[in-house]
Design an enzyme around this catalytic site. Structure first.
Site, mmCIF file in Angstrom:
data_model
loop_
_atom_site.group_PDB
_atom_site.id
_atom_site.type_symbol
_atom_site.label_atom_id
_atom_site.label_comp_id
_atom_site.label_asym_id
_atom_site.label_seq_id
_atom_site.Cartn_x
_atom_site.Cartn_y
_atom_site.Cartn_z
ATOM 1 N N CYS A 146 48.063 39.366 43.074
ATOM 2 C CA CYS A 146 48.781 40.542 42.585
ATOM 3 C C CYS A 146 48.175 41.008 41.256
ATOM 4 O O CYS A 146 47.320 40.357 40.677
ATOM 5 C CB CYS A 146 50.264 40.233 42.429
ATOM 6 S SG CYS A 146 50.632 39.039 41.127
ATOM 7 N N ALA A 152 48.322 38.617 38.468
ATOM 8 C CA ALA A 152 47.321 37.553 38.607
ATOM 9 C C ALA A 152 45.966 38.018 38.066
ATOM 10 O O ALA A 152 45.245 37.247 37.429
ATOM 11 C CB ALA A 152 47.190 37.145 40.073
ATOM 12 N N ARG A 162 41.920 28.581 37.828
ATOM 13 C CA ARG A 162 40.549 28.874 38.258
ATOM 14 C C ARG A 162 39.500 27.927 37.685
ATOM 15 O O ARG A 162 38.321 28.188 37.754
ATOM 16 C CB ARG A 162 40.175 30.308 37.854
ATOM 17 C CG ARG A 162 40.979 31.354 38.557
ATOM 18 C CD ARG A 162 40.554 32.736 38.130
ATOM 19 N NE ARG A 162 39.346 33.185 38.764
ATOM 20 C CZ ARG A 162 38.458 33.986 38.191
ATOM 21 N NH1 ARG A 162 38.645 34.404 36.958
ATOM 22 N NH2 ARG A 162 37.378 34.379 38.814
ATOM 23 N N HIS A 215 43.049 43.795 36.423
ATOM 24 C CA HIS A 215 41.847 43.750 35.584
ATOM 25 C C HIS A 215 41.783 45.010 34.714
ATOM 26 O O HIS A 215 41.471 44.960 33.532
ATOM 27 C CB HIS A 215 40.563 43.703 36.434
ATOM 28 C CG HIS A 215 40.531 42.599 37.429
ATOM 29 N ND1 HIS A 215 39.886 42.705 38.641
ATOM 30 C CD2 HIS A 215 41.080 41.351 37.397
ATOM 31 C CE1 HIS A 215 40.028 41.567 39.310
ATOM 32 N NE2 HIS A 215 40.739 40.740 38.576
HETATM 33 S S1 SF4 Z 1 53.710 36.571 41.651
HETATM 34 FE FE1 SF4 Z 1 55.307 37.566 40.400
HETATM 35 S S2 SF4 Z 1 54.215 39.339 39.554
HETATM 36 FE FE2 SF4 Z 1 52.949 38.652 41.278
HETATM 37 S S3 SF4 Z 1 53.697 39.852 43.061
HETATM 38 FE FE3 SF4 Z 1 54.877 37.941 43.020
HETATM 39 S S4 SF4 Z 1 56.766 38.463 41.886
HETATM 40 FE FE4 SF4 Z 1 55.242 40.046 41.419
#
Ligand code: SF4
Length: 551
Positions: free
Chosen positions: A71, A74, A105, A204
Site C-alpha cells: 500500500c 508501505a 526489507r 514513494h
Molecule cells: S496496511 Fe494499513 S495503511 Fe496499508 S492498506 Fe492496510 S490499513 Fe491501509
C-alpha cells in the site's frame, strides 16, 4: 524486418508461440477480466528503433485478483523513509499497519560511533484503538511524539498516516507543526494513507515530496570531498550501500548523501550541496532528482550498480561527468583491479548455469537491473514484471508525455518547484551539458526494461498469483525472483525463489563483490537437487477446484 532471435516455448511437449501461451493463460478469467489483464501481459517485441509494445500499468488491481502489491503507506514509510537511522518514524494507526513501521526489507545501517543514534531497530506506533477511531487520535499522537522525544531526543520525528487516520480526518500536519514548535526539533507528517494510490508507488511520491519540503536544503554547510555525488534510490538492502561506499571510496569519489540506504537526517538536509545526483531505482525517487535539478541546479542521470558490467559503466559515466583525467584513470584502475575476481567466478558459475532460465517480478526497477546479472552467467529471463512500475519503467522515459493521468495519479500532490533565489547554482553550463550529452551521458533518462529484453519474453505487470502459478507450471523457469509474500507458494512448485526485496540471508549483490555473491548464490540454488524432492500439498492430496463466475 528484424533479424533478432525470438524466445521459443515448449509446453507439455508441444511447441507454442508466446501469443498462444498468453491466450491460454487468460482463458480462465471472466471475459471482462481477461480483456483487462491482456493489456498488462505483453509478449516483448523490440523494433529496430527501440520501440516496444504499450503496456498497461499503475492502474488499480482488479478486485478478486491476488496481487503482490503493497500500500501507499508501505511505500512511504517502508521503502523511502525507513532506511534512515536517526529519524524517529511514528506510524499513526492501528498496530496491524505497523508491519512496515519496523523494517522488513533488511535495509542495513552503520552508525559511525557506537553512541550515534540508530532507531531502525525500533517500531513506533500510536496503536490506535476503537475509542481513538471514534473520538479522534490527535491527542494520542501528540502524546506519542512527546514520549518519543522524551525517550530518545531525536533530531527529527516523522509521522505516517494509515488508512483509518485519513478516514476519521486527524490533522497530522497541524499536530506536527504544533509539536515542532513545542519541542524545537523537526517534526513533519505524511498523508500516505494506504488507499492513496494503486500501489506503494504513490507512497514513494508522497515521501519524496515530504523530504523535499521538510528536510532537503536546510543545511548549507559545504562538506569536504573532491567529487561529491548523491546516490538516489539505493536502500542498502543486504549491505549493497556498503559495497558501493567501498567502491566510491577506492575511486576517490565522495558519496555525499544516499537516499536512503545507510542514510542520516543531516545527509538529506545537506544533499543540495553535492555536485551530481545519480539515480538507481528511478521509480521510487526520480521525483527528488527532478526537483533538486530545478531548485538547486544539480543534474542527474541514471546509474545501475547491479551487475559487474553495469557497475563499470556507471563508474565511467560518473568519471566522464567530472571530466578530470585523474579520476577517469583512477576509475579504470579500480575496474581493472576488481574485474579479474568477478570474471573468474562468472566463468566458473557459467559452466553450470548456462542455458538456465529465470523469471522475476520485483519492484519498479529491480526486475530490470537483475536481468544483467543473470545474463552474465548465461541465464535467460523468460518473464519479468513490476509490482508498482509505471509505463516509463517498462517502455522507457520517452513515453512519459503519452501517459494518461488518471484520478488515482491526480490524487498525489505535485509540488510547484522553481529555482532557489540563493541556492540555485547550475553545476554545468548548458553548453557543457550538451557536449557531455554528445559524448554519451543520457541526462534525466532511462531506457526501460522492455527494450533490453528478448523478443518473445513475457512482460507482466502486477502479476496475479494465478499467473505466477501458470508461468511456473508451463514455462518452467529454473528460478523465480520475487518477495517474501510469494516465496513459499513458489517453492511448493519445486523451484527455488530468490527474494530480491530482501535477498533472504544473502547479499550484498550490488557492485563487484555483490556480483560475485549473486553468481555463487544463484549457482547453489539452480543446481541444487533438493527442489526435486519438494512436493506441494496439492500434488499429494486431492485438489479442490473452483471456477470464476462468468459475468
Ligand atoms: S496496511 Fe494499513 S495503511 Fe496499508 S492498506 Fe492496510 S490499513 Fe491501509
Amino acid at each position: 524486418m528484424s533479424t533478432k532471435e525470438s524466445l521459443k516455448y515448449e509446453v507439455n511437449g508441444t511447441e507454442m508461440t508466446p501469443e498462444e501461451i498468453k491466450t491460454d493463460m487468460t482463458r480462465i478469467y471472466p471475459s471482462k477480466v481477461a480483456r483487462k489483464r491482456a493489456k498488462h501481459i505483453m509478449v516483448n517485441k523490440v523494433c529496430d528503433d527501440g520501440c516496444v509494445p504499450e503496456i498497461e500499468s499503475n492502474v488499480r488491481t482488479i478486485p478478486g485478483i491476488i496481487t503482490q502489491r503493497g500500500c501507499s503507506y508501505a511505500g512511504c514509510k517502508g521503502v523511502v523513509l525507513g532506511p534512515t537511522r536517526d529519524i524517529v518514524n511514528i506510524t499513526h494507526g492501528p498496530v496491524g499497519c505497523s508491519f512496515y513501521s519496523w523494517l522488513t526489507r533488511r535495509n542495513q545501517t552503520k552508525p559511525e560511533a557506537e553512541t550515534d543514534e540508530n532507531f531502525m531497530t525500533y517500531c513506533f506506533t500510536t496503536d490506535m484503538q476503537e475509542e481513538d477511531i471514534v473520538f479522534g487520535g490527535e491527542k494520542k499522537l501528540k502524546a506519542c511524539i512527546q514520549e518519543a522525544y522524551d525517550l530518545f531526543k531525536p533530531k527529527a520525528i516523522s509521522i505516517f498516516s494509515t488508512c483509518p487516520v485519513g478516514l476519521i480526518g486527524d490533522d497530522v500536519h497541524a499536530v506536527a507543526k504544533e509539536m515542532k514548535e513545542k519541542l524545537g526539533v523537526n517534526v513533519f507528517a505524511f498523508s500516505c494513507e494506504g488507499y492513496k494510490g494503486v500501489s506503494q508507488s504513490a507512497g514513494h511520491h508522497i515521501a519524496n515530496n515530504g523530504l523535499f519540503t521538510h528536510i532537503i536544503g536546510l543545511d548549507d554547510t559545504i562538506k569536504k570531498g573532491k567529487y561529491k555525488v548523491n546516490l538516489l534510490g539505493e536502500y542498502n538492502i543486504g549491505g549493497d550501500a556498503f559495497e558501493l561506499e567501498r567502491i566510491f571510496d577506492k575511486c576517490g569519489i565522495t558519496l555525499h548523501s544516499t537516499f536512503s540506504g545507510n542514510s542520516t537526517y543531516d545527509g538529506f538536509a545537506n544533499s543540495h550541496t553535492a555536485d551530481l545526483n545519480t539515480v538507481m531505482c528511478h521509480r521510487s525517487i526520480n521525483y527528488v532528482a527532478e526537483m533538486m535539478e530545478k531548485k538547486y541546479g544539480i543534474p542527474w542521470f541514471k546509474v545501475d550498480f547491479i551487475g559487474a558490467a553495469a557497475t563499470a559503466k556507471s563508474l565511467r559515466k560518473i568519471a566522464a561527468y567530472f571530466e578530470d583525467p585523474e579520476l577517469i584513470a583512477k576509475v579504470e584502475e579500480v575496474i581493472a583491479e576488481e574485474m579479474p575476481e568477478v570474471e573468474m567466478v562468472m566463468a566458473d558459475v557459467k559452466t553450470r548455469c548456462n542455458g538456465k532460465t529465470a523469471a522475476l517480478v520485483v519492484g519498479g526497477s529491480r526486475a530490470h537491473h537483475y536481468q544483467e546479472l543473470f545474463s552474465e552467467i548465461g541465464m535467460t529471463t523468460l518473464m519479468a514484471g513490476y509490482e508498482f512500475g509505471h509505463r516509463d519503467d517498462y517502455e522507457g522515459r520517452k513515453v512519459i508525455p503519452t501517459i494518461k493521468v488518471d484520478a488515482d495519479s491526480r490524487n498525489i500532490e505535485e509540488l510547484e518547484v522553481s529555482a532557489d533565489e540563493v541556492r540555485y547554482k547550475p553545476r554545468k553550463s548548458a553548453e557543457e551539458l550538451a557536449k557531455l550529452k554528445e559524448e554519451g551521458i543520457d541526462w534525466a533518462d532511462y531506457v526501460g526494461m522492455m527494450p533490453e529484453m528478448k523478443d518473445g519474453a513475457f512482460v507482466i505487470d502486477d502479476i496475479s498469483q494465478y499467473e505466477t502459478d501458470y508461468i511456473i507450471e508451463n514455462l518452467k523457469p529454473d528460478i523465480f525472483c520475487a518477495g517474501i509474500k510469494e516465496k513459499y507458494a513458489v517453492q511448493k512448485h519445486g523451484i527455488p525463489l530468490k527474494q530480491l526485496h530482501s535477498y533472504d540471508y544473502g547479499g550484498p549483490y550490488a557492485g563487484f563483490k555483490g556480483a560475485v555473491n549473486f553468481y555463487k548464490d544463484i549457482d547453489r540454488m539452480v543446481n541444487s537437487k533438493i527442489w526435486g524432492y519438494s512436493k506441494a500439498p496439492w500434488d499429494l492430496n486431492p485438489e479442490l477446484s473452483a471456477a470464476f463466475a462468468n459475468s
